[in-house]
Scaffold this motif. Structure first.
Motif, PDB file in Angstrom:
ATOM      1  N   ALA A 172       0.834  -1.108  -0.171  1.00  0.00           N
ATOM      2  CA  ALA A 172       0.102  -0.281   0.205  1.00  0.00           C
ATOM      3  C   ALA A 172       1.218   1.387  -0.049  1.00  0.00           C
ATOM      4  CB  ALA A 172      -0.864   0.039   0.951  1.00  0.00           C
ATOM      5  N   PRO A 173       1.849   1.547  -1.017  1.00  0.00           N
ATOM      6  CA  PRO A 173       2.521   2.560  -1.364  1.00  0.00           C
ATOM      7  C   PRO A 173       1.763   4.284  -0.963  1.00  0.00           C
ATOM      8  CG  PRO A 173       2.164   1.418  -3.650  1.00  0.00           C
ATOM      9  CD  PRO A 173       1.868   0.762  -2.292  1.00  0.00           C
ATOM     10  N   ARG A 174       2.050   4.941  -0.080  1.00  0.00           N
ATOM     11  CA  ARG A 174       2.119   6.322  -1.187  1.00  0.00           C
ATOM     12  C   ARG A 174       3.308   6.949  -1.523  1.00  0.00           C
ATOM     13  NH1 ARG A 174      -1.728   3.878   0.591  1.00  0.00           N
ATOM     14  NH2 ARG A 174      -2.534   3.669   2.755  1.00  0.00           N
ATOM     15  N   MET A 175       2.714   8.463  -3.028  1.00  0.00           N
ATOM     16  CA  MET A 175       3.664   8.713  -2.853  1.00  0.00           C
ATOM     17  C   MET A 175       3.425  10.982  -2.783  1.00  0.00           C
ATOM     18  SD  MET A 175       3.068   6.334  -6.372  1.00  0.00           S
ATOM     19  CE  MET A 175       1.971   5.865  -5.527  1.00  0.00           C
ATOM     20  N   PHE A 176       4.289  11.397  -3.179  1.00  0.00           N
ATOM     21  CA  PHE A 176       4.546  12.442  -2.682  1.00  0.00           C
ATOM     22  C   PHE A 176       5.318  13.328  -3.484  1.00  0.00           C
ATOM     23  CE2 PHE A 176       3.983   9.854   1.064  1.00  0.00           C
ATOM     24  CZ  PHE A 176       3.045  10.995   2.195  1.00  0.00           C
ATOM     25  N   ARG A 177       5.113  14.342  -3.743  1.00  0.00           N
ATOM     26  CA  ARG A 177       5.896  14.864  -4.848  1.00  0.00           C
ATOM     27  C   ARG A 177       5.731  16.979  -4.437  1.00  0.00           C
ATOM     28  NH1 ARG A 177       2.215  15.239 -10.080  1.00  0.00           N
ATOM     29  NH2 ARG A 177       0.635  16.492  -9.896  1.00  0.00           N
ATOM     30  N   LYS A 178       7.625  16.683  -4.838  1.00  0.00           N
ATOM     31  CA  LYS A 178       7.545  18.813  -4.419  1.00  0.00           C
ATOM     32  C   LYS A 178       8.121  19.340  -5.453  1.00  0.00           C
ATOM     33  CE  LYS A 178       7.135  22.982  -2.458  1.00  0.00           C
ATOM     34  NZ  LYS A 178       6.814  24.079  -1.450  1.00  0.00           N
ATOM     35  N   SER A 179       7.959  20.600  -5.972  1.00  0.00           N
ATOM     36  CA  SER A 179       8.596  21.232  -6.778  1.00  0.00           C
ATOM     37  C   SER A 179       9.577  22.513  -6.182  1.00  0.00           C
ATOM     38  CB  SER A 179       8.937  21.445  -7.936  1.00  0.00           C
ATOM     39  OG  SER A 179       7.936  21.067  -8.935  1.00  0.00           O
ATOM     40  N   PHE A 180      10.649  22.560  -6.543  1.00  0.00           N
ATOM     41  CA  PHE A 180      11.400  23.707  -5.643  1.00  0.00           C
ATOM     42  C   PHE A 180      12.706  24.871  -6.653  1.00  0.00           C
ATOM     43  CE2 PHE A 180      13.822  20.188  -4.454  1.00  0.00           C
ATOM     44  CZ  PHE A 180      15.127  21.229  -4.439  1.00  0.00           C
ATOM     45  N   SER A 181      13.137  25.142  -6.357  1.00  0.00           N
ATOM     46  CA  SER A 181      14.275  26.073  -7.421  1.00  0.00           C
ATOM     47  C   SER A 181      15.790  26.507  -6.329  1.00  0.00           C
ATOM     48  CB  SER A 181      13.556  27.718  -8.305  1.00  0.00           C
ATOM     49  OG  SER A 181      12.510  26.960  -8.681  1.00  0.00           O
ATOM     50  N   VAL A 182      16.375  27.048  -7.544  1.00  0.00           N
ATOM     51  CA  VAL A 182      17.542  27.252  -6.285  1.00  0.00           C
ATOM     52  C   VAL A 182      17.924  28.619  -7.732  1.00  0.00           C
ATOM     53  CG1 VAL A 182      18.487  25.278  -4.859  1.00  0.00           C
ATOM     54  CG2 VAL A 182      18.772  25.566  -6.993  1.00  0.00           C
ATOM     55  N   VAL A 183      18.404  29.464  -7.002  1.00  0.00           N
ATOM     56  CA  VAL A 183      19.161  30.089  -7.675  1.00  0.00           C
ATOM     57  C   VAL A 183      20.754  29.872  -8.040  1.00  0.00           C
ATOM     58  CG1 VAL A 183      19.825  32.426  -8.006  1.00  0.00           C
ATOM     59  CG2 VAL A 183      17.445  32.529  -7.044  1.00  0.00           C
ATOM     60  N   SER A 184      21.217  29.373  -7.193  1.00  0.00           N
ATOM     61  CA  SER A 184      22.646  28.794  -7.048  1.00  0.00           C
ATOM     62  C   SER A 184      23.019  27.352  -6.033  1.00  0.00           C
ATOM     63  CB  SER A 184      23.658  29.499  -7.154  1.00  0.00           C
ATOM     64  OG  SER A 184      23.493  30.159  -5.559  1.00  0.00           O
ATOM     65  N   VAL A 185      23.418  26.727  -6.388  1.00  0.00           N
ATOM     66  CA  VAL A 185      23.790  25.161  -5.726  1.00  0.00           C
ATOM     67  C   VAL A 185      24.587  25.518  -4.919  1.00  0.00           C
ATOM     68  CG1 VAL A 185      24.298  23.008  -5.968  1.00  0.00           C
ATOM     69  CG2 VAL A 185      22.714  23.772  -7.386  1.00  0.00           C
ATOM     70  N   PRO A 186      24.031  25.085  -3.527  1.00  0.00           N
ATOM     71  CA  PRO A 186      25.328  25.848  -2.306  1.00  0.00           C
ATOM     72  C   PRO A 186      26.687  24.878  -2.574  1.00  0.00           C
ATOM     73  CG  PRO A 186      23.446  25.269  -1.701  1.00  0.00           C
ATOM     74  CD  PRO A 186      23.534  25.422  -3.151  1.00  0.00           C
ATOM     75  N   THR A 187      27.653  24.665  -2.140  1.00  0.00           N
ATOM     76  CA  THR A 187      28.943  23.843  -2.087  1.00  0.00           C
ATOM     77  C   THR A 187      28.388  22.111  -0.884  1.00  0.00           C
ATOM     78  OG1 THR A 187      29.979  25.777  -1.970  1.00  0.00           O
ATOM     79  CG2 THR A 187      31.214  23.418  -0.958  1.00  0.00           C
ATOM     80  N   HIS A 188      27.645  22.496  -0.010  1.00  0.00           N
ATOM     81  CA  HIS A 188      27.031  21.438   0.533  1.00  0.00           C
ATOM     82  C   HIS A 188      25.431  21.481   1.343  1.00  0.00           C
ATOM     83  CE1 HIS A 188      30.951  20.329   1.551  1.00  0.00           C
ATOM     84  NE2 HIS A 188      31.081  20.978   2.207  1.00  0.00           N
TER      85      HIS A 188
END
Length: 697
Positions: free
Chosen positions: A91-107
């Motif tokens: 009985a799986p459940r699925m979740f989703r989310k979109s997001f944006s970053v201006v620049s990718v951090p080092t960590h």
């Protein structure tokens, strides 16, 4: 037992003037530590990263990531789910989310908690694969941590989760190394979408912030959240007292074993002066033997200490900790390790006075044992099960009340209100049952707990507020009686004591447990009659008094052995016959002479020995009861106990390896396996403090 006279710190407490994030503020109603009045615990989620770091006591917040990224308030992550709980992988459940970053951090570190099975994909790449199936420890929720900076992209990003065998999840993505408390890029919240089939998507349900529900602080639910930066949990509610190790013993390789000199409820604190992160493995133990990866009840636990920061291990009950420096022995030079005691540091309002130093030490140790279980509510123990039980409460609350007075009242109330929800653990997971703690006799113990509270506090308003709960419990108890006796249901767990014949799991029988449950029910109905009389409900009082009288008559006819003048050969059954009022005073002499004054035929736990003490007192043999206190609890002290144990089998107090002796015995009773899961600081073993104070004004 003496404790260092140290200033008490409340690192998680904040006043109403503390900064908080609008729209995410939450409350939970818990009796605060260090006070005698119930107060509303107000805990705002902090809007600034510096404030979040202050709350968790983990040092400076990470430096600001590349400019332009939208950061969310610290502590804004929420528990979410979609549809009903998932029982398993079917009985799986699925979740989703979109997001944006201006620049990718080092960590960038992703934290994910909750389901026992899960696949978490970021931008189509699986970063978490978990197929655990169920809890390792009771109700423990797995936590996965992974570095994902190489997967994020400038611009749009996506998260897709398939989860099963769970009912809740939490996620956050932080632009910092593991362990650093920084404002997140993404959190789980009500803005996510969820689905049961991958086609029809809907808004998820939010269950509040990670600290919005104090019931999640117990029973190992948040055990792994010590690795979740910013999480406080019960640490924000209780008192904190630092404790240095009394000794340190180097081990083979890169390890050291620390002895803190006494059992504590708390966690390990590690302060780093290093320029690089340190990686530790911790194995906690109530005994020296337990503090190893193979035997520790928690198993080995890892800890990342960020450079120049402070980090904390999990909350548990322990005296010893084996620490392995995973980066090599030189790592230890830049680390300062101590214990952070986390408990209710209440002042004593009464002190037992006696010329017998052993009795005084037993009293002090009994009080300390009960005190370690006084968390958000009265737990059975700080290590296992970290949960409330109404039978345990009956003993530990009496002890705590004898030492700390009215300061215990709000904690007892909170415990009663939690217990009446009837949530218990079945196969390692929480479920709602028909009985308190899903154990029939614990229904009556709840009533007796309420009666003790009322007799002590005189709080008629609170008693009246519990009237409907009382009636509901009593109605359930009435359905379990047949001809005045408890009718055992072999499909349930029945419990009177951890001793052969005194409990049974589903599919078994235990006649002695059924007898004792009947006697406890007699007390429960009798106490209910008293309580309804106090509430002015004479009709209900008379009805329950009649039921109690009928039980007493039925027990005398069914369980009393006219040939011996006793209620059989077992010490527990005869002690409860006396304590419950079932036994007639004319029967006391035979019961004491033939049973109570003799060595028990089977094991008796320190919990049930409390009722033996009271039965001896009732039958007119207090001096012999005090001798029994010296024998049983003094024996544990002779074994270097600093708190009293859940069980005390014959010979274990004098064994070379006390912990191994205890777990071997406990495993015979409940098949716990090789780990040292039995508790060596169990509130139900604290009875002598309550008993000894009965003779002192």
């Amino acid at each position: 037992m003496g404790r260092p006279a140290t200033e008490v710190h409340h690192p998680g407490h904040q006043s109403d003037g503390s900064p908080g994030q609008q729209g995410h503020e939450h409350r939970y109603d818990i009796p605060e530590a260090g006070g005698s009045e119930r107060r509303m615990k107000r805990q705002g989620i902090l809007a600034a990263a510096w404030a979040a770091a202050w709350m968790c006591g983990c040092g400076n917040v990470a430096s600001v990531p590349p400019p332009g990224n939208v950061l969310l308030p610290g502590g804004s992550e929420q528990y979410i789910w979609v549809s009903s709980p998932s029982p398993d992988a079917t009985a799986p459940r699925m979740f989703r989310k979109s997001f944006s970053v201006v620049s990718v951090p080092t960590h960038v570190t992703l934290y994910f908690l909750g389901p026992y099975n899960a696949d978490v994909a970021v931008n189509g790449t699986t970063v978490v694969h978990l197929a655990q199936g169920g809890p390792i420890l009771t109700n423990e929720r797995p936590l996965e941590i992974t570095e994902i900076s190489n997967i994020l992209m400038t611009g749009p990003n996506s998260i897709f989760i398939t989860a099963s065998a769970g009912d809740i999840l939490a996620l956050k993505i932080v632009p910092a190394e593991q362990g650093i408390n920084a404002q997140p890029l993404v959190v789980s919240d009500g803005l996510w979408e969820g689905s049961t089939d991958g086609s029809n998507w809907m808004p998820v349900s939010s269950f509040g912030s990670l600290e919005s529900d104090a019931t999640r602080f117990k029973g190992n639910f948040d055990l792994n959240l010590y690795q979740w930066p910013g999480y406080q949990g019960i640490n924000a509610v209780l008192d904190h007292v630092p404790l240095a190790a009394s000794s340190s013993t180097p081990g083979s390789g890169n390890s050291v074993t620390l002895d803190f000199g006494k059992e504590i409820s708390g966690r390990l604190r590690v302060d780093s002066s290093s320029s690089t992160a340190a990686h530790l493995q911790m194995s906690f133990g109530e005994s020296l033997q337990e503090a190893t990866p193979d035997l520790s009840s928690l198993g080995p636990r890892n800890l990342v200490v960020p450079a120049g920061e402070t980090a904390y291990g999990p909350l548990t009950g322990f005296r010893y900790v084996q620490v392995v420096f995973l980066d090599g022995p030189d790592e230890a030079k830049s680390l300062r390790i101590q214990a952070d005691q986390v408990f209710r540091n209440l002042p004593l309002v009464k002190q037992y006075q006696n010329a017998d130093a052993l009795l005084v030490q037993i009293w002090q140790t009994s009080v300390y044992t009960a005190q370690l279980g006084m968390q958000t509510e009265f737990w059975d123990a700080p290590k296992r099960d970290r949960a409330p039980y109404s039978a345990d409460l009956y003993v530990s609350a009496r002890t705590a009340r004898a030492a700390f007075g009215s300061a215990t009242e709000p904690i007892v109330k909170y415990t009663l209100e939690d217990l009446v929800k009837r949530v218990c653990i079945v196969n390692g997971r929480p479920t709602t049952g028909q009985d308190i703690n899903c154990i029939p006799s614990f229904n009556a113990w709840w009533i007796l707990d309420l009666g003790d509270l009322y007799r002590s506090s005189g709080d008629a308003a609170y008693l009246a507020s519990q009237g409907e709960n009382l009636k509901g419990i009593l109605a359930r108890m009435q359905t379990q009686l047949k001809d005045g006796l408890f009718a055992d249901d072999a499909s349930t767990f029945l419990f009177a004591d951890w001793s052969p014949g005194m409990f049974h799991f589903a599919g078994q029988t235990a006649p002695e447990a059924a007898k004792i449950t009947t006697m406890i029910y007699s007390m429960g109905f009798q106490e209910a009659a008293f309580l309804f009389g106090e509430m002015g409900d004479a009709s209900s009082a008379a009805s329950y008094d009649t039921i109690a009288a009928g039980i007493k008559t039925a027990v005398a006819s069914a369980y009393f052995d006219t040939g011996t003048g006793t209620f059989g050969a077992r010490m527990q059954t005869n002690a409860m016959a006396v304590f419950s009022g079932i036994a007639d005073p004319s029967q006391y002499d035979a019961i004491f002479t033939q049973i109570l004054s003799q060595p028990p035929s089977q094991e008796v736990t320190p919990y049930f020995y409390y009722f033996v003490l009271e039965a001896m007192e009732i039958t007119g043999h207090r001096a012999q009861a005090v001798d029994l206190v010296r024998q049983v609890w003094g024996g544990m002290l002779n074994a270097r106990a600093t708190t009293f144990w859940e069980i005390d089998p014959q010979g274990c107090a004098s064994a070379t390896d006390v912990g191994q002796c205890l777990i071997t015995d406990f495993d015979k009773l409940s098949s716990q396996g090789t780990r040292y899961v039995m508790s060596m600081a169990h509130g139900w073993a604290s009875g002598p403090a309550a008993f000894l104070m009965e003779s002192q004004p």
